[in-house]
Write a protein that holds these residues in place. Structure first.
Motif, PDB file in Angstrom:
ATOM      1  N   PRO A 111       1.033  -1.352  -0.037  1.00 12.85           N
ATOM      2  CA  PRO A 111       0.125   0.002   0.110  1.00 12.85           C
ATOM      3  C   PRO A 111       1.186   1.210  -0.062  1.00 12.85           C
ATOM      4  CG  PRO A 111      -0.406  -1.297   2.170  1.00 12.85           C
ATOM      5  CD  PRO A 111       1.233  -1.969   1.051  1.00 12.85           C
ATOM      6  N   THR A 112       0.657   1.990  -0.686  1.00 11.94           N
ATOM      7  CA  THR A 112       1.171   3.747  -0.735  1.00 11.94           C
ATOM      8  C   THR A 112       0.274   4.574  -0.391  1.00 11.94           C
ATOM      9  OG1 THR A 112       1.146   3.445  -2.853  1.00 11.94           O
ATOM     10  CG2 THR A 112       2.973   2.960  -2.483  1.00 11.94           C
ATOM     11  N   LYS A 113       0.951   6.058   0.158  1.00 12.02           N
ATOM     12  CA  LYS A 113       0.363   6.704  -0.063  1.00 12.02           C
ATOM     13  C   LYS A 113       0.086   8.015  -0.828  1.00 12.02           C
ATOM     14  CE  LYS A 113       1.738   8.786   3.805  1.00 12.02           C
ATOM     15  NZ  LYS A 113       1.537   9.656   5.284  1.00 12.02           N
ATOM     16  N   PRO A 114      -1.179   9.413  -1.739  1.00 14.44           N
ATOM     17  CA  PRO A 114       0.035  10.014  -2.561  1.00 14.44           C
ATOM     18  C   PRO A 114       0.987  11.056  -2.191  1.00 14.44           C
ATOM     19  CG  PRO A 114      -2.709  10.002  -2.307  1.00 14.44           C
ATOM     20  CD  PRO A 114      -2.230   8.787  -1.911  1.00 14.44           C
ATOM     21  N   SER A 115       1.724  11.685  -3.259  1.00 13.75           N
ATOM     22  CA  SER A 115       2.882  12.024  -2.285  1.00 13.75           C
ATOM     23  C   SER A 115       2.038  13.459  -2.137  1.00 13.75           C
ATOM     24  CB  SER A 115       3.372  12.509  -3.381  1.00 13.75           C
ATOM     25  OG  SER A 115       3.228  13.577  -4.599  1.00 13.75           O
ATOM     26  N   ARG A 116       2.567  14.649  -1.367  1.00 16.40           N
ATOM     27  CA  ARG A 116       1.811  15.684  -1.011  1.00 16.40           C
ATOM     28  C   ARG A 116       1.861  16.467  -1.950  1.00 16.40           C
ATOM     29  NH1 ARG A 116       5.648  18.240   3.525  1.00 16.40           N
ATOM     30  NH2 ARG A 116       4.565  17.004   4.370  1.00 16.40           N
ATOM     31  N   GLU A 117       2.796  16.389  -3.103  1.00 11.66           N
ATOM     32  CA  GLU A 117       2.766  16.990  -4.075  1.00 11.66           C
ATOM     33  C   GLU A 117       1.690  16.967  -4.887  1.00 11.66           C
ATOM     34  OE1 GLU A 117       5.559  15.681  -4.169  1.00 11.66           O
ATOM     35  OE2 GLU A 117       6.530  17.348  -3.085  1.00 11.66           O
ATOM     36  N   ALA A 118       0.912  16.163  -4.746  1.00 13.93           N
ATOM     37  CA  ALA A 118       0.092  14.930  -6.194  1.00 13.93           C
ATOM     38  C   ALA A 118      -1.536  15.557  -5.364  1.00 13.93           C
ATOM     39  CB  ALA A 118      -0.494  13.587  -6.167  1.00 13.93           C
ATOM     40  N   VAL A 119      -1.143  15.898  -3.862  1.00 15.64           N
ATOM     41  CA  VAL A 119      -2.407  15.579  -3.260  1.00 15.64           C
ATOM     42  C   VAL A 119      -3.275  17.132  -3.265  1.00 15.64           C
ATOM     43  CG1 VAL A 119      -3.531  16.567  -0.554  1.00 15.64           C
ATOM     44  CG2 VAL A 119      -2.186  14.041  -1.610  1.00 15.64           C
ATOM     45  N   GLU A 120      -2.127  18.072  -2.815  1.00 11.53           N
ATOM     46  CA  GLU A 120      -1.953  19.802  -3.647  1.00 11.53           C
ATOM     47  C   GLU A 120      -2.507  19.634  -5.535  1.00 11.53           C
ATOM     48  OE1 GLU A 120      -2.950  23.402  -3.106  1.00 11.53           O
ATOM     49  OE2 GLU A 120      -2.158  21.903  -1.481  1.00 11.53           O
ATOM     50  N   ARG A 121      -1.920  19.462  -5.965  1.00 14.73           N
ATOM     51  CA  ARG A 121      -2.554  19.491  -6.936  1.00 14.73           C
ATOM     52  C   ARG A 121      -4.093  19.310  -7.437  1.00 14.73           C
ATOM     53  NH1 ARG A 121       2.197  17.211  -8.728  1.00 14.73           N
ATOM     54  NH2 ARG A 121       1.281  14.900  -8.416  1.00 14.73           N
ATOM     55  N   ARG A 122      -4.619  17.902  -7.143  1.00  8.08           N
ATOM     56  CA  ARG A 122      -5.385  17.568  -6.958  1.00  8.08           C
ATOM     57  C   ARG A 122      -6.946  18.649  -6.110  1.00  8.08           C
ATOM     58  NH1 ARG A 122      -8.735  15.293  -3.191  1.00  8.08           N
ATOM     59  NH2 ARG A 122      -7.571  15.088  -2.164  1.00  8.08           N
ATOM     60  N   LEU A 123      -5.943  19.204  -5.041  1.00  2.00           N
ATOM     61  CA  LEU A 123      -6.915  20.078  -4.928  1.00  2.00           C
ATOM     62  C   LEU A 123      -7.414  20.847  -5.409  1.00  2.00           C
ATOM     63  CD1 LEU A 123      -6.288  19.517  -0.451  1.00  2.00           C
ATOM     64  CD2 LEU A 123      -7.951  18.850  -2.051  1.00  2.00           C
ATOM     65  N   ALA A 124      -5.977  22.197  -5.798  1.00  3.28           N
ATOM     66  CA  ALA A 124      -5.765  22.896  -6.456  1.00  3.28           C
ATOM     67  C   ALA A 124      -6.835  22.867  -7.756  1.00  3.28           C
ATOM     68  CB  ALA A 124      -4.800  23.365  -7.405  1.00  3.28           C
ATOM     69  N   ALA A 125      -6.826  22.319  -8.295  1.00  2.00           N
ATOM     70  CA  ALA A 125      -8.232  21.377  -9.652  1.00  2.00           C
ATOM     71  C   ALA A 125      -9.338  20.965  -9.078  1.00  2.00           C
ATOM     72  CB  ALA A 125      -7.575  20.439 -10.006  1.00  2.00           C
ATOM     73  N   LYS A 126      -9.319  20.832  -8.038  1.00  2.00           N
ATOM     74  CA  LYS A 126     -11.187  21.184  -7.842  1.00  2.00           C
ATOM     75  C   LYS A 126     -11.535  22.683  -7.231  1.00  2.00           C
ATOM     76  CE  LYS A 126     -12.411  17.697  -4.603  1.00  2.00           C
ATOM     77  NZ  LYS A 126     -13.040  17.249  -3.513  1.00  2.00           N
ATOM     78  N   ARG A 127     -10.466  23.574  -6.689  1.00  2.00           N
ATOM     79  CA  ARG A 127     -10.976  25.113  -6.643  1.00  2.00           C
ATOM     80  C   ARG A 127     -11.044  25.545  -7.660  1.00  2.00           C
ATOM     81  NH1 ARG A 127      -6.347  24.143  -2.172  1.00  2.00           N
ATOM     82  NH2 ARG A 127      -5.283  24.209  -3.834  1.00  2.00           N
ATOM     83  N   HIS A 128     -10.176  25.051  -8.682  1.00  2.00           N
ATOM     84  CA  HIS A 128     -10.137  26.059 -10.223  1.00  2.00           C
ATOM     85  C   HIS A 128     -12.083  25.160  -9.953  1.00  2.00           C
ATOM     86  CE1 HIS A 128      -9.385  26.206 -14.173  1.00  2.00           C
ATOM     87  NE2 HIS A 128      -9.126  27.368 -14.339  1.00  2.00           N
ATOM     88  N   ARG A 129     -11.665  23.901 -10.373  1.00  2.00           N
ATOM     89  CA  ARG A 129     -13.221  24.115 -11.202  1.00  2.00           C
ATOM     90  C   ARG A 129     -14.296  24.445 -10.372  1.00  2.00           C
ATOM     91  NH1 ARG A 129     -14.513  23.381 -15.808  1.00  2.00           N
ATOM     92  NH2 ARG A 129     -16.239  21.976 -16.094  1.00  2.00           N
ATOM     93  N   SER A 130     -14.022  24.475  -9.041  1.00  2.00           N
ATOM     94  CA  SER A 130     -15.399  25.465  -8.142  1.00  2.00           C
ATOM     95  C   SER A 130     -15.613  27.125  -8.632  1.00  2.00           C
ATOM     96  CB  SER A 130     -15.379  25.219  -6.586  1.00  2.00           C
ATOM     97  OG  SER A 130     -16.123  25.896  -5.971  1.00  2.00           O
ATOM     98  N   ALA A 131     -14.719  27.102  -8.905  1.00  2.00           N
ATOM     99  CA  ALA A 131     -14.089  28.623  -9.669  1.00  2.00           C
ATOM    100  C   ALA A 131     -14.731  29.061 -10.679  1.00  2.00           C
ATOM    101  CB  ALA A 131     -12.800  28.978  -8.945  1.00  2.00           C
TER     102      ALA A 131
END
Length: 141
Positions: A111-131
């Motif tokens: 089992p692995t977990k996503p890197s901090r950068e990957a999490v930040e990219r996903r959240l940034a994409a969600k914020r952009h989509r929301s805007a």
């Protein structure tokens, strides 16, 4: 009868452990179907074989359980007009089934977990989509 069947480079099923039966194939084919025993049934007693180690035999019995009848695996080939080609097809099918049944289990996934950068990219994409969606809203709110 064909000789022994090679499953892997180190596993060969001796001819004496194979049971061959021939019968008339069904379906179209005219007089040829009515007169030649071209359908082939190849039986192999997995439970009593000496070709497999106890560990491989147990693995094969477990994985092939739905296909076995009292420990015997039977494959049928009737797709060719010639008995010889059907014999080869049955032997190939039996070897493939056994190869798949005795293959070692796949390695467990670590089992692995996503890197901090990957999490930040996903959240940034969600914020952009929301805007984008917020800007599309009706002004009448």
């Amino acid at each position: 009868m064909p000789g022994p069947i090679t499953v892997t480079t180190s596993i060969v099923i001796p001819e004496r452990e194979l049971g061959w039966r021939f019968s008339r194939a069904s379906g179209p084919g005219g007089q040829g179907v009515n007169t030649t025993d071209s359908r082939v049934e190849l039986s192999f007693d997995v439970a009593a074989t000496t070709a497999l180690s106890p560990e491989l035999k147990a693995r094969a019995l477990r994985r092939l359980a739905p296909r076995l009848t009292r420990g015997v695996l039977t494959v049928v080939a009737a797709e060719h007009r010639s008995q010889l080609r059907n014999r080869d097809a049955a032997a190939d099918r039996l070897a493939r089934l056994l190869r798949e049944a005795i293959a070692p289990p796949p390695k467990r996934r670590r089992p692995t977990k996503p890197s901090r950068e990957a999490v930040e990219r996903r959240l940034a994409a969600k914020r952009h989509r929301s805007a984008v969606k917020r800007l599309r809203r009706d002004v009448h709110d």
